[in-house]
Motif scaffolding. Sequence first.
Motif, PDB file in Angstrom:
ATOM      1  N   PHE A 179     -26.218  27.205  -5.025  1.00  0.00           N
ATOM      2  CA  PHE A 179     -25.072  26.436  -4.520  1.00  0.00           C
ATOM      3  C   PHE A 179     -24.800  25.237  -5.422  1.00  0.00           C
ATOM      4  N   MET A 180     -23.613  24.652  -5.266  1.00  0.00           N
ATOM      5  CA  MET A 180     -23.299  23.408  -5.981  1.00  0.00           C
ATOM      6  C   MET A 180     -24.419  22.401  -5.726  1.00  0.00           C
TER       7      MET A 180
ATOM      8  N   LYS B 284     -28.521  23.736 -11.487  1.00  0.00           N
ATOM      9  CA  LYS B 284     -28.483  24.856 -12.440  1.00  0.00           C
ATOM     10  C   LYS B 284     -28.306  24.374 -13.887  1.00  0.00           C
TER      11      LYS B 284
ATOM     12  N   ASP C  87     -19.141  27.206 -16.393  1.00  0.00           N
ATOM     13  CA  ASP C  87     -17.960  26.355 -16.179  1.00  0.00           C
ATOM     14  C   ASP C  87     -17.377  25.878 -17.512  1.00  0.00           C
TER      15      ASP C  87
ATOM     16  N   ILE D 276     -11.900  22.572 -14.805  1.00  0.00           N
ATOM     17  CA  ILE D 276     -12.063  23.392 -13.591  1.00  0.00           C
ATOM     18  C   ILE D 276     -11.131  22.891 -12.468  1.00  0.00           C
TER      19      ILE D 276
ATOM     20  N   PHE E 211      -8.023  25.057 -10.650  1.00  0.00           N
ATOM     21  CA  PHE E 211      -7.858  25.273  -9.200  1.00  0.00           C
ATOM     22  C   PHE E 211      -6.501  24.752  -8.745  1.00  0.00           C
TER      23      PHE E 211
ATOM     24  N   PHE F 148      -8.798  31.400 -10.758  1.00  0.00           N
ATOM     25  CA  PHE F 148     -10.074  30.858 -11.258  1.00  0.00           C
ATOM     26  C   PHE F 148     -11.174  31.920 -11.200  1.00  0.00           C
ATOM     27  N   ARG F 149     -11.250  32.639 -10.070  1.00  0.00           N
ATOM     28  CA  ARG F 149     -12.325  33.641  -9.913  1.00  0.00           C
ATOM     29  C   ARG F 149     -12.190  34.762 -10.927  1.00  0.00           C
TER      30      ARG F 149
ATOM     31  N   THR G 166     -24.722  29.446 -14.015  1.00  0.00           N
ATOM     32  CA  THR G 166     -23.464  29.952 -13.443  1.00  0.00           C
ATOM     33  C   THR G 166     -22.861  28.882 -12.522  1.00  0.00           C
ATOM     34  N   GLY G 167     -21.672  29.152 -11.988  1.00  0.00           N
ATOM     35  CA  GLY G 167     -21.079  28.265 -10.982  1.00  0.00           C
ATOM     36  C   GLY G 167     -21.565  28.694  -9.599  1.00  0.00           C
ATOM     37  N   GLY G 168     -21.444  27.793  -8.625  1.00  0.00           N
ATOM     38  CA  GLY G 168     -21.937  28.093  -7.278  1.00  0.00           C
ATOM     39  C   GLY G 168     -21.340  29.351  -6.648  1.00  0.00           C
TER      40      GLY G 168
ATOM     41  N   PRO H 168     -13.710  21.176  -6.694  1.00  0.00           N
ATOM     42  CA  PRO H 168     -12.628  21.533  -5.769  1.00  0.00           C
ATOM     43  C   PRO H 168     -13.095  22.267  -4.519  1.00  0.00           C
ATOM     44  N   VAL H 169     -14.114  23.127  -4.633  1.00  0.00           N
ATOM     45  CA  VAL H 169     -14.561  23.887  -3.462  1.00  0.00           C
ATOM     46  C   VAL H 169     -15.197  22.947  -2.435  1.00  0.00           C
TER      47      VAL H 169
END
Length: 169
Positions: free
Chosen positions: A10-11, A15, A34, A45, A49, A57-58, A79-81, A121-122
């Motif tokens: 997760f964020m 990582k 990212d 990023i 978004f 983005f995905r 990687t990203g979350g 953003p998430v």
Amino acid sequence: MNQPIFLIGFMGSGKTTLGKALAQKLEVPFYDLDEEIEKQSGLRIKELFEQKGEPYFRSVENQCLKAFENIPAPYVLATGGGTPCFFEAMEWMMRKGKVIFLDPPFETLVERIQKTGVSRPVFLAHQNGEGKDSLHQLYLQRRKIYLQAASRLDSSTIHVNEVIHMLKN
Ligand code: S3P
């Protein structure tokens, strides 16, 4: 070790920080997904978004991940979350290399994300929605996917030596 190492979580799970330290110890290249997305799209990023939306983005995120097919191993990729949770990214990473899930407690994640949330953003979307409950729901949903990884580290501060030890066993 001649396989790629994919760090997932997760964020706020560390990582990037851990990935850099791990790559340095193993003397292999380090990549941050990212950063690759930003290079490829020419946008930050946050802008990606805002200007193009999450589905776009995905899809760029997945293309950038798959582009690692052509990068010689070994390397470490942070990687990203959300990366493992879209398309068949988790299966792809498990097929290609070693996937390590960084799994500190939720409270630790929240504390860390809050310090740097502006560029995430998430996190902001969930913060503006139902707040911490909504973020916790997302965390629980994603954790089920992260748990497919062969290796998991769950201390609140994960040290690079723990990862090295785990890779040797
Ligand atoms: C995201 C996490 C971010 C970044 C994007 C989306 C997510 O990476 O890829 O903002 O969906 O959790 P970090 O996990 O490095 O913050």
